[in-house]
Design an enzyme around this catalytic site. Structure first.
Site, PDB file in Angstrom:
ATOM      1  N   ILE A   1       5.300  22.149   1.468  1.00  0.00           N
ATOM      2  CA  ILE A   1       4.187  22.518   0.588  1.00  0.00           C
ATOM      3  C   ILE A   1       2.883  22.618   1.377  1.00  0.00           C
ATOM      4  O   ILE A   1       2.069  23.521   1.135  1.00  0.00           O
ATOM      5  CB  ILE A   1       4.062  21.486  -0.559  1.00  0.00           C
ATOM      6  CG1 ILE A   1       5.216  21.693  -1.557  1.00  0.00           C
ATOM      7  CG2 ILE A   1       2.712  21.592  -1.267  1.00  0.00           C
ATOM      8  CD1 ILE A   1       5.284  20.682  -2.674  1.00  0.00           C
TER       9      ILE A   1
ATOM     10  N   ASP B   1      -0.744  10.828  13.675  1.00  0.00           N
ATOM     11  CA  ASP B   1      -0.060  10.137  12.582  1.00  0.00           C
ATOM     12  C   ASP B   1      -1.152   9.670  11.619  1.00  0.00           C
ATOM     13  O   ASP B   1      -2.068   8.945  12.028  1.00  0.00           O
ATOM     14  CB  ASP B   1       0.720   8.938  13.159  1.00  0.00           C
ATOM     15  CG  ASP B   1       1.598   8.263  12.119  1.00  0.00           C
ATOM     16  OD1 ASP B   1       1.183   8.185  10.940  1.00  0.00           O
ATOM     17  OD2 ASP B   1       2.698   7.816  12.481  1.00  0.00           O
TER      18      ASP B   1
ATOM     19  N   SER C   1      -0.332  15.083  -4.718  1.00  0.00           N
ATOM     20  CA  SER C   1       0.218  13.935  -5.432  1.00  0.00           C
ATOM     21  C   SER C   1       1.654  14.256  -5.869  1.00  0.00           C
ATOM     22  O   SER C   1       2.315  15.117  -5.280  1.00  0.00           O
ATOM     23  CB  SER C   1      -0.691  13.611  -6.621  1.00  0.00           C
ATOM     24  OG  SER C   1      -0.254  12.454  -7.275  1.00  0.00           O
TER      25      SER C   1
ATOM     26  N   LYS D   1       1.664   7.196  -4.723  1.00  0.00           N
ATOM     27  CA  LYS D   1       1.022   8.383  -5.307  1.00  0.00           C
ATOM     28  C   LYS D   1       0.037   8.007  -6.422  1.00  0.00           C
ATOM     29  O   LYS D   1      -0.978   8.686  -6.609  1.00  0.00           O
ATOM     30  CB  LYS D   1       2.082   9.358  -5.826  1.00  0.00           C
ATOM     31  CG  LYS D   1       2.927  10.007  -4.722  1.00  0.00           C
ATOM     32  CD  LYS D   1       2.120  10.858  -3.768  1.00  0.00           C
ATOM     33  CE  LYS D   1       3.023  11.734  -2.896  1.00  0.00           C
ATOM     34  NZ  LYS D   1       2.254  12.509  -1.916  1.00  0.00           N
TER      35      LYS D   1
END
Ligand code: COA
Length: 294
Positions: free
Chosen positions: A26, A71, A148, A166
């Protein structure tokens, strides 16, 4: 869907977009949509190889593409990546906090380190990114976008770590909208539904089965990457100049049907695995078996 058919090709011309986890899925889809609409894009991730492959794809749009190995759990690495991006391309106008980790695990089998690892990648990583980006976003009066998940507002079994992470991400998103509005910084999140061609769906789709997912979605299918990315670019564009603190659900209606189908499918799959919990109660727990009733 091709966003360039609906939005001007120069919508983000001269703008800089920084995307964590931008090497795939995504987040790469989001980076691609920004690049298609004229943005210079910096993608950040843990794997140099993966970033290099993604950069090849992004180069096709003809704008500047930068890769930064970092990271998100490491605040210093993130700050260095954002500094390097600014030195090469200028301050970020849009920062997408997309890096995430996921796996399915029954809470009683999940180690403290497993829980912490996902919270650290998703939540601490989002804080590290937005904190390190603050100074640039203040100067550009830019936009933050968090990626999210439905687990943020709806419990999914075997996702205790993801739900906690989340929910924290959406809480952080709202806090920053509240605190940073006075600097002209907007802060929003998107909640993608099951999306084709992503590592997340490979992981969750493999265990729950594709049909389980599609039957949970009123629109009856997975999202295309471009459909998620379209909402991301709109939220970070002047079209959403008055939108901040919003959790925007882009899930084909999936959240409306609850998580029961997923819970049952994954529970059945986990029961068949070698480390299944042996004394799981398969049916309803009788009232007189509840602690304190005997
Ligand atoms: N079930 C239970 N625990 C798991 C697990 C699984 N499938 N996968 C990892 N863990 C636990 C590990 O056992 C370890 O805990 P321990 O030290 O108590 O054994 C802890 O999580 C950290 O694992 P590690 O592999 O060292 O972490 P990592 O930073 O290399 O990997 C993950 C991060 C775990 C999130 C890994 O799944 C990952 O890298 N995912 C990246 C991509 C991804 O998840 N994309 C989906 C986005 S939605």
């Amino acid at each position: 869907m091709d966003v360039t058919k609906f939005l001007p090709l120069d919508l983000f011309a001269g703008r800089v977009v920084f995307v964590t986890g931008g090497g795939s899925g995504i987040n790469l889809g989001i980076a691609s949509a920004f690049a298609a609409l004229g943005a210079d894009v910096a993608i950040c991730g843990r794997s140099a190889d993966r970033l290099a492959g993604a950069a090849e794809q992004l180069n096709g749009f003809g704008h500047r593409v930068l890769t930064q190995v970092a990271d998100v759990r490491d605040a210093e690495q993130l700050a260095a990546a954002l500094d390097a991006s600014e030195r090469s391309a200028g301050p970020a106008d849009v920062v997408v906090c997309g890096a995430a980790g996921n796996f399915v695990a029954a809470a009683e089998n999940l180690s403290p380190n497993g829980f912490r690892t996902v919270v650290d990648i998703d939540l601490l990583g989002s804080f590290n990114t937005s904190r390190a980006a603050f100074d640039q976003l203040r100067r550009t009066r830019g936009a933050l976008l968090f990626v999210s998940a439905a687990q943020a507002y709806l419990p999914f079994a075997y996702q205790a770590h993801v739900g906690a992470a989340k929910a924290g991400v959406d809480s952080l998103m709202r806090n920053l909208a509240l605190e940073w509005g006075r600097y002209g910084i907007r802060s929003n999140s998107i909640v993608p539904g099951p999306t084709a061609g992503t590592e997340g769906m490979r992981r969750l789709g493999d265990v729950a089965g594709e049909e389980t997912w599609t039957s949970m979605v009123p629109l009856g299918r997975y999202a295309e990457l471009e459909e998620i990315a379209a909402m991301a670019v709109v939220l970070c564009s002047p079209l959403a100049a008055y939108v901040t603190g919003a959790q925007v659900i882009v899930d084909g209606g999936q959240g409306l049907s609850g998580s029961a189908l997923f819970n049952n499918a994954v529970g059945t799959a986990l029961d068949k695995m070698p480390d299944a919990v042996p004394d799981r109660v398969p049916d309803a727990v009788p009232a007189d078996a509840v602690s304190g009733t005997r």
